[in-house]
Design a protein around this motif. Sequence first.
Motif, mmCIF file in Angstrom:
data_model
loop_
_atom_site.group_PDB
_atom_site.id
_atom_site.type_symbol
_atom_site.label_atom_id
_atom_site.label_comp_id
_atom_site.label_asym_id
_atom_site.label_seq_id
_atom_site.Cartn_x
_atom_site.Cartn_y
_atom_site.Cartn_z
ATOM 1 N N ASP A 39 2.530 -9.808 9.657
ATOM 2 C CA ASP A 39 1.125 -10.180 9.518
ATOM 3 C C ASP A 39 0.260 -8.948 9.249
ATOM 4 O O ASP A 39 -0.627 -8.966 8.394
ATOM 5 C CB ASP A 39 0.637 -10.890 10.786
ATOM 6 N N TRP A 40 0.505 -7.880 9.998
ATOM 7 C CA TRP A 40 -0.242 -6.636 9.793
ATOM 8 C C TRP A 40 0.095 -6.011 8.449
ATOM 9 O O TRP A 40 -0.777 -5.401 7.793
ATOM 10 C CB TRP A 40 0.043 -5.645 10.921
ATOM 11 N N ALA A 41 1.332 -6.138 8.008
ATOM 12 C CA ALA A 41 1.715 -5.595 6.697
ATOM 13 C C ALA A 41 0.967 -6.317 5.578
ATOM 14 O O ALA A 41 0.438 -5.678 4.652
ATOM 15 C CB ALA A 41 3.232 -5.728 6.506
ATOM 16 N N LEU A 42 0.900 -7.657 5.664
ATOM 17 C CA LEU A 42 0.162 -8.430 4.666
ATOM 18 C C LEU A 42 -1.316 -8.078 4.701
ATOM 19 O O LEU A 42 -1.957 -7.918 3.649
ATOM 20 C CB LEU A 42 0.356 -9.928 4.907
ATOM 21 N N LEU A 43 -1.874 -7.952 5.917
ATOM 22 C CA LEU A 43 -3.289 -7.609 6.053
ATOM 23 C C LEU A 43 -3.581 -6.233 5.446
ATOM 24 O O LEU A 43 -4.573 -6.061 4.728
ATOM 25 C CB LEU A 43 -3.687 -7.623 7.530
ATOM 26 N N SER A 44 -2.719 -5.266 5.735
ATOM 27 C CA SER A 44 -2.922 -3.901 5.229
ATOM 28 C C SER A 44 -2.818 -3.853 3.707
ATOM 29 O O SER A 44 -3.606 -3.187 3.035
ATOM 30 C CB SER A 44 -1.911 -2.950 5.858
ATOM 31 N N PHE A 45 -1.831 -4.580 3.170
ATOM 32 C CA PHE A 45 -1.679 -4.609 1.713
ATOM 33 C C PHE A 45 -2.893 -5.251 1.053
ATOM 34 O O PHE A 45 -3.419 -4.739 0.052
ATOM 35 C CB PHE A 45 -0.409 -5.372 1.337
ATOM 36 N N THR A 46 -3.344 -6.368 1.613
ATOM 37 C CA THR A 46 -4.514 -7.046 1.055
ATOM 38 C C THR A 46 -5.755 -6.166 1.147
ATOM 39 O O THR A 46 -6.583 -6.133 0.241
ATOM 40 C CB THR A 46 -4.756 -8.378 1.795
ATOM 41 N N GLY B 277 -6.536 -16.827 10.174
ATOM 42 C CA GLY B 277 -7.506 -16.591 11.238
ATOM 43 C C GLY B 277 -8.092 -15.195 11.300
ATOM 44 O O GLY B 277 -8.743 -14.836 12.291
ATOM 45 N N VAL B 278 -7.909 -14.381 10.283
ATOM 46 C CA VAL B 278 -8.478 -13.027 10.270
ATOM 47 C C VAL B 278 -9.996 -13.116 10.116
ATOM 48 O O VAL B 278 -10.491 -13.825 9.234
ATOM 49 C CB VAL B 278 -7.876 -12.203 9.118
ATOM 50 N N PRO B 279 -10.784 -12.417 10.964
ATOM 51 C CA PRO B 279 -12.243 -12.461 10.862
ATOM 52 C C PRO B 279 -12.748 -11.745 9.613
ATOM 53 O O PRO B 279 -12.315 -10.612 9.329
ATOM 54 C CB PRO B 279 -12.717 -11.753 12.135
ATOM 55 N N PRO B 280 -13.647 -12.344 8.836
ATOM 56 C CA PRO B 280 -13.987 -11.832 7.501
ATOM 57 C C PRO B 280 -14.741 -10.506 7.464
ATOM 58 O O PRO B 280 -14.438 -9.645 6.640
ATOM 59 C CB PRO B 280 -14.828 -12.958 6.892
ATOM 60 N N VAL B 281 -15.757 -10.324 8.317
ATOM 61 C CA VAL B 281 -16.541 -9.082 8.257
ATOM 62 C C VAL B 281 -15.708 -7.900 8.741
ATOM 63 O O VAL B 281 -15.712 -6.817 8.137
ATOM 64 C CB VAL B 281 -17.841 -9.200 9.084
ATOM 65 N N ALA B 282 -14.964 -8.086 9.823
ATOM 66 C CA ALA B 282 -14.084 -7.026 10.315
ATOM 67 C C ALA B 282 -13.016 -6.697 9.279
ATOM 68 O O ALA B 282 -12.655 -5.527 9.105
ATOM 69 C CB ALA B 282 -13.432 -7.449 11.627
ATOM 70 N N PHE B 283 -12.525 -7.702 8.581
ATOM 71 C CA PHE B 283 -11.561 -7.447 7.518
ATOM 72 C C PHE B 283 -12.184 -6.622 6.400
ATOM 73 O O PHE B 283 -11.517 -5.768 5.805
ATOM 74 C CB PHE B 283 -11.028 -8.758 6.953
ATOM 75 N N SER B 284 -13.459 -6.857 6.111
ATOM 76 C CA SER B 284 -14.153 -6.074 5.080
ATOM 77 C C SER B 284 -14.157 -4.590 5.447
ATOM 78 O O SER B 284 -13.913 -3.724 4.601
ATOM 79 C CB SER B 284 -15.588 -6.582 4.907
ATOM 80 N N VAL B 285 -14.459 -4.298 6.720
ATOM 81 C CA VAL B 285 -14.444 -2.909 7.193
ATOM 82 C C VAL B 285 -13.034 -2.338 7.106
ATOM 83 O O VAL B 285 -12.818 -1.213 6.620
ATOM 84 C CB VAL B 285 -14.976 -2.816 8.631
ATOM 85 N N PHE B 286 -12.070 -3.111 7.587
ATOM 86 C CA PHE B 286 -10.674 -2.673 7.571
ATOM 87 C C PHE B 286 -10.215 -2.379 6.152
ATOM 88 O O PHE B 286 -9.507 -1.391 5.895
ATOM 89 C CB PHE B 286 -9.799 -3.760 8.204
ATOM 90 N N SER B 287 -10.618 -3.219 5.220
ATOM 91 C CA SER B 287 -10.249 -3.032 3.822
ATOM 92 C C SER B 287 -10.792 -1.721 3.271
ATOM 93 O O SER B 287 -10.086 -0.983 2.578
ATOM 94 C CB SER B 287 -10.774 -4.207 2.990
ATOM 95 N N CYS B 288 -12.047 -1.420 3.589
ATOM 96 C CA CYS B 288 -12.657 -0.170 3.112
ATOM 97 C C CYS B 288 -11.950 1.051 3.706
ATOM 98 O O CYS B 288 -11.683 2.032 3.004
ATOM 99 C CB CYS B 288 -14.138 -0.135 3.472
ATOM 100 N N VAL B 289 -11.653 0.992 5.005
ATOM 101 C CA VAL B 289 -11.005 2.120 5.684
ATOM 102 C C VAL B 289 -9.607 2.357 5.122
ATOM 103 O O VAL B 289 -9.231 3.498 4.808
ATOM 104 C CB VAL B 289 -10.942 1.870 7.204
ATOM 105 N N VAL B 290 -8.829 1.290 4.981
ATOM 106 C CA VAL B 290 -7.468 1.419 4.462
ATOM 107 C C VAL B 290 -7.484 1.964 3.039
ATOM 108 O O VAL B 290 -6.681 2.847 2.677
ATOM 109 C CB VAL B 290 -6.741 0.059 4.509
ATOM 110 N N THR B 291 -8.391 1.464 2.214
ATOM 111 C CA THR B 291 -8.477 1.929 0.834
ATOM 112 C C THR B 291 -8.825 3.408 0.761
ATOM 113 O O THR B 291 -8.220 4.172 -0.007
ATOM 114 C CB THR B 291 -9.534 1.114 0.062
ATOM 115 N N ALA B 292 -9.807 3.833 1.569
ATOM 116 C CA ALA B 292 -10.195 5.245 1.581
ATOM 117 C C ALA B 292 -9.038 6.138 2.026
ATOM 118 O O ALA B 292 -8.801 7.206 1.448
ATOM 119 C CB ALA B 292 -11.405 5.443 2.490
ATOM 120 N N LEU B 293 -8.302 5.690 3.035
ATOM 121 C CA LEU B 293 -7.159 6.470 3.518
ATOM 122 C C LEU B 293 -6.066 6.561 2.452
ATOM 123 O O LEU B 293 -5.411 7.606 2.305
ATOM 124 C CB LEU B 293 -6.594 5.839 4.797
#
Length: 323
Positions: free
Chosen positions: A230-237, A40-56
Amino acid sequence: MTSAEADDPTYQRKVAFAFAFLVFVAVTKTLLTKTVFVDGVPPVAFSVFSCVVTALCMLPVFLCDPSQFASLNCDMLLGFIAVCVFIALDLALTNVAIAMLSVALQQCIKATSPAATVLLESLWHRVCHHPLKYVLVVLLCVGPILTTLGSSSYDSTPLGVFAMTLAVVAGAFKYVLAHAIIKKYQKTLGTFAFTFWVEVFVAIMLTPWAVLNGEAEELLIGEWAHSSNDWALLSFTAAYGGVRIYSQFALLEFTSATTLAASNVAIQAITILLSVWLFGTEVTPYLAAGVSATIVVSALYTLLSLTRAFDRPDKTEPLTTLL
């Protein structure tokens, strides 16, 4: 790649490793992404989250090795922003499609990238390609049609198909522009710094979209997360997304965009087969025929591209013998 580089065993090993690394990362990234969207993770928000986590995640690397970091300059800024626009669209729309479609259908539509690329080049550069290329481009579009016909309503939605189609178009622009920018500025910017700035700019571009459609709030306080796991899996992905884009740029640094296209055939085949097993996708005759047609025609298209069978003696080599 020069003839001297092609005969260098060390260079060949680097290309082979970059190729295998990209295939592994791309397959596992798609399957992980589908897993978090099933939750149930929202796709566009996940895209932003992915970019932020990767940059960090990349910041400690720059602190330990400052030579990896490079700033953008005015000369490259316009072209870089253009690349990021299409990367942002490709990323967000692909995630929307993965959330709404079966991975098998999503990968079949993604395989039509050559159709978008050839059409783009024909219109942009007024280039007439080898007739066989146009025949195979048309055949590449047959697979997704058959796969759609063989998919249940759960595995296929009109919005998901539309989103993935737009992602294919954005991806065609992305590969053309990214390849040119990397080759032009790889000595001054470097692949690692290029990846970092891509993540920063794409996050900035997609944040308004995620906020306005309510996905940002849903990601932060929604019901999808039930535990810290759940947050750990999301952050890793999310962080793995940076590895995915870095693996693409790394392969482009060593070789041509055509070789990147060759990796896509292996990626599509492995991803589709694993996704059917992992996510319990119903295999119907139409689905099997569509997937088979996509893999076979994609492999044939890539083989003919790599052997230069599409080249015409009266034409210079096209910019996008690419996908």
